[in-house]
Design an enzyme around this catalytic site. Structure first.
Site, mmCIF file in Angstrom:
data_model
loop_
_atom_site.group_PDB
_atom_site.id
_atom_site.type_symbol
_atom_site.label_atom_id
_atom_site.label_comp_id
_atom_site.label_asym_id
_atom_site.label_seq_id
_atom_site.Cartn_x
_atom_site.Cartn_y
_atom_site.Cartn_z
ATOM 1 N N ARG A 13 0.817 -1.395 -0.015
ATOM 2 C CA ARG A 13 -0.039 0.115 0.007
ATOM 3 C C ARG A 13 0.967 1.319 0.048
ATOM 4 O O ARG A 13 0.266 2.398 -0.505
ATOM 5 C CB ARG A 13 -0.930 0.014 1.268
ATOM 6 C CG ARG A 13 -1.964 -1.134 1.366
ATOM 7 C CD ARG A 13 -2.671 -1.530 -0.166
ATOM 8 N NE ARG A 13 -3.846 -2.193 -0.015
ATOM 9 C CZ ARG A 13 -3.512 -3.667 -0.091
ATOM 10 N NH1 ARG A 13 -2.523 -4.186 -0.513
ATOM 11 N NH2 ARG A 13 -4.575 -4.436 0.062
ATOM 12 N N ASP A 61 14.896 6.510 26.814
ATOM 13 C CA ASP A 61 14.043 6.914 28.145
ATOM 14 C C ASP A 61 14.494 6.292 29.300
ATOM 15 O O ASP A 61 14.899 5.046 29.370
ATOM 16 C CB ASP A 61 12.605 6.291 27.830
ATOM 17 C CG ASP A 61 11.630 7.240 28.559
ATOM 18 O OD1 ASP A 61 11.901 7.232 29.905
ATOM 19 O OD2 ASP A 61 10.631 7.805 28.154
ATOM 20 N N ARG A 72 -2.726 6.636 28.546
ATOM 21 C CA ARG A 72 -2.509 7.356 27.209
ATOM 22 C C ARG A 72 -1.234 6.580 26.516
ATOM 23 O O ARG A 72 -1.134 6.804 25.384
ATOM 24 C CB ARG A 72 -2.073 8.938 27.282
ATOM 25 C CG ARG A 72 -0.926 8.872 28.111
ATOM 26 C CD ARG A 72 -0.860 10.459 28.940
ATOM 27 N NE ARG A 72 0.441 10.917 29.674
ATOM 28 C CZ ARG A 72 0.219 10.255 31.056
ATOM 29 N NH1 ARG A 72 -0.813 9.897 31.539
ATOM 30 N NH2 ARG A 72 1.197 10.443 31.768
ATOM 31 N N CYS A 172 15.330 26.788 14.256
ATOM 32 C CA CYS A 172 15.527 25.578 15.106
ATOM 33 C C CYS A 172 14.329 25.783 16.228
ATOM 34 O O CYS A 172 13.621 26.825 16.207
ATOM 35 C CB CYS A 172 16.838 25.438 15.808
ATOM 36 S SG CYS A 172 17.438 26.564 16.970
ATOM 37 N N CYS A 187 1.701 17.184 31.774
ATOM 38 C CA CYS A 187 0.407 16.672 32.026
ATOM 39 C C CYS A 187 0.043 16.031 33.370
ATOM 40 O O CYS A 187 -0.977 15.670 33.955
ATOM 41 C CB CYS A 187 0.314 15.514 31.154
ATOM 42 S SG CYS A 187 1.582 14.453 31.244
ATOM 43 N N CYS A 246 21.144 28.579 16.700
ATOM 44 C CA CYS A 246 21.541 28.385 15.445
ATOM 45 C C CYS A 246 21.783 29.852 14.599
ATOM 46 O O CYS A 246 22.236 29.836 13.456
ATOM 47 C CB CYS A 246 20.477 27.776 14.820
ATOM 48 S SG CYS A 246 18.825 28.747 14.553
#
Length: 248
Positions: A13, A61, A72, A172, A187, A246
């Site tokens: 696909r 992580d 979530r 940037c 959160c 930058c």
């Protein structure tokens, strides 16, 4: 490496698309993508990149899975609580695609030699949730001219932006958010609408695949999404010549 007959069938696909084709899918297969942060954004983005046929994913992580993550962070289940996010994610992503190579780095991004790591990376996904990490990742990507896709989500609001630092006068992340010390909401303090992480993480994955295919139409465009109103807004970002990261 070219596609096998089985891969040709699996990714047919994609191959049908004028923007991809067989050569594009081969490019995706040979790509190495770094995901920093395996929370809600990272979980969604990693699954779509694995399904899309990206050959190598490196996950960074330092966190373990907690009960409050499960609202979530859709790669994880109740039995995964107290396990390292990157280790659980590695197992589940490889179950989705047996040809996928996943490298799990159970450390903070601040504790690795990110500049050296980026020598072998095609695109970086910033899926972190704090300003310090975002500026740190942005600086490393600018230093090494590595493509960067950054997203954030809080309450019902999401933001997404992509950079190609090999392009002349690319802005940037620090051009967008110059203050490295600003207080940032999270959160954990303000909450977040769970499907929003899926939307923004999926958009990050889409941006990564587009960058791998040299589809640059949305570079340097800050995309803002209001999940309550189902509204998207786009704002063009230009390089700040006085940017400490930058600028000239």
């Amino acid at each position: 490496m070219s596609l096998t007959d089985r891969e040709y069938m699996r990714f047919s696909r994609h191959i049908m698309l004028d923007e991809c084709g067989e050569s594009g899918q081969s490019t995706i297969k040979n790509a190495h993508v770094l995901i920093v942060g395996m929370g809600g954004l990272g979980c969604a983005a990693a699954q779509y990149l694995a399904a899309a046929g990206v050959g190598t994913l490196t996950l960074v992580d330092h966190d373990q899975i907690e009960l409050s993550n499960l609202q979530r962070q859709i790669l994880y289940t109740e039995k995964d609580i107290h396990s390292a996010k990157v280790e659980v994610a590695k197992i589940k992503l490889m179950a989705m695609n047996s040809h996928l190579n996943v490298k799990a780095v159970h450390q903070s991004v601040f504790n690795i030699n990110l500049n050296m790591m980026l020598n072998n990376i095609d695109v970086v996904l910033d899926c972190t949730d704090n300003i310090s990490a975002r500026h740190f990742i942005n600086q490393a990507c600018v230093n090494t001219q590595t493509k960067l896709v950054s997203a954030s989500a809080i309450q019902g609001q999401g933001q997404l932006i992509s950079f190609d630092f090999s392009q002349h006068r690319s802005p940037c992340y620090q051009c967008l958010v110059p203050d490295k010390t600003q207080v940032e909401s999270s959160c954990s303090s303000l909450g977040v609408f769970s499907p929003l992480l899926g939307v923004m993480g999926s958009l990050q994955a889409a941006e990564v695949v587009k960058l791998l295919l040299n589809q640059h139409q949305t570079l340097n465009q800050l995309l803002c999404f209001d999940s309550w109103k189902m509204e998207f807004k786009s704002i063009s970002l230009k390089a700040d010549l006085d940017c400490e990261c930058c600028g000239e």
